[in-house]
Design a protein around this motif. Structure first.
Motif, PDB file in Angstrom:
ATOM      1  N   ARG A  36       0.836  -1.191   0.000  1.00  0.00           N
ATOM      2  CA  ARG A  36       0.000   0.000   0.000  1.00  0.00           C
ATOM      3  C   ARG A  36       0.874   1.246   0.000  1.00  0.00           C
ATOM      4  N   LEU A  37       0.522   2.239  -0.820  1.00  0.00           N
ATOM      5  CA  LEU A  37       1.242   3.513  -0.828  1.00  0.00           C
ATOM      6  C   LEU A  37       0.723   4.387   0.302  1.00  0.00           C
ATOM      7  N   VAL A  38       1.639   5.000   1.033  1.00  0.00           N
ATOM      8  CA  VAL A  38       1.278   5.856   2.165  1.00  0.00           C
ATOM      9  C   VAL A  38       2.060   7.152   2.043  1.00  0.00           C
ATOM     10  N   PRO A  39       1.353   8.313   1.984  1.00  0.00           N
ATOM     11  CA  PRO A  39       2.076   9.591   1.962  1.00  0.00           C
ATOM     12  C   PRO A  39       2.901   9.752   3.244  1.00  0.00           C
ATOM     13  N   SER A  40       4.027  10.423   3.149  1.00  0.00           N
ATOM     14  CA  SER A  40       4.922  10.568   4.300  1.00  0.00           C
ATOM     15  C   SER A  40       4.235  11.240   5.482  1.00  0.00           C
ATOM     16  N   THR A  41       3.333  12.169   5.222  1.00  0.00           N
ATOM     17  CA  THR A  41       2.636  12.831   6.331  1.00  0.00           C
ATOM     18  C   THR A  41       1.773  11.842   7.104  1.00  0.00           C
ATOM     19  N   GLU A  42       1.089  10.959   6.375  1.00  0.00           N
ATOM     20  CA  GLU A  42       0.269   9.937   7.040  1.00  0.00           C
ATOM     21  C   GLU A  42       1.152   8.929   7.766  1.00  0.00           C
ATOM     22  N   ALA A  43       2.253   8.540   7.141  1.00  0.00           N
ATOM     23  CA  ALA A  43       3.176   7.596   7.778  1.00  0.00           C
ATOM     24  C   ALA A  43       3.719   8.182   9.078  1.00  0.00           C
ATOM     25  N   THR A  74       2.991  -4.641   3.977  1.00  0.00           N
ATOM     26  CA  THR A  74       4.119  -3.854   3.509  1.00  0.00           C
ATOM     27  C   THR A  74       3.594  -2.509   3.025  1.00  0.00           C
ATOM     28  N   PHE A  75       4.280  -1.446   3.403  1.00  0.00           N
ATOM     29  CA  PHE A  75       3.879  -0.088   3.020  1.00  0.00           C
ATOM     30  C   PHE A  75       5.028   0.593   2.294  1.00  0.00           C
ATOM     31  N   PRO A 100       7.754   7.081  -4.577  1.00  0.00           N
ATOM     32  CA  PRO A 100       8.189   6.169  -3.520  1.00  0.00           C
ATOM     33  C   PRO A 100       9.592   6.521  -3.017  1.00  0.00           C
ATOM     34  N   VAL A 101       9.749   6.543  -1.684  1.00  0.00           N
ATOM     35  CA  VAL A 101      11.059   6.866  -1.098  1.00  0.00           C
ATOM     36  C   VAL A 101      11.524   5.828  -0.079  1.00  0.00           C
TER      37      VAL A 101
END
Length: 79
Positions: A2-9, A26-27, A35-36
């Motif tokens: 799943r893709l998660v924006p850094s702010t949400e992470a 896995t995120f 992706p970073v």
């Protein structure tokens, strides 16, 4: 995965770790959609290395005994 924006992470880091630990999820962390980083369960090889280190540490703390066994006794299935 799943893709998660850094702010949400950042806001939900503990929750993400819990889901990785309990569900094996896995995120992929993104910044501006790119992706970073990946948050994923530890691979089998790394977890074996950690388990070995933990075992050796525990054995170092355990008092030695004067017991001795032959190889056959160690691998014998009968008690």
């Amino acid at each position: 995965m799943r893709l998660v924006p850094s702010t949400e992470a950042n806001r939900k880091f503990s929750e993400l770790l819990r889901r990785v630990t309990t569900d094996g999820e896995t995120f992929t962390v993104t910044i501006f959609g790119k992706p970073v980083a990946t948050i994923a369960p530890v691979s089998g090889k790394a977890s074996r290395k950690m388990a070995k280190a933990a075992l050796l540490e525990r054995l170092d703390r355990q008092p030695a005994t004067n017991a001795s066994w032959t190889r056959d006794e160690l691998y014998d299935d009968e008690d």
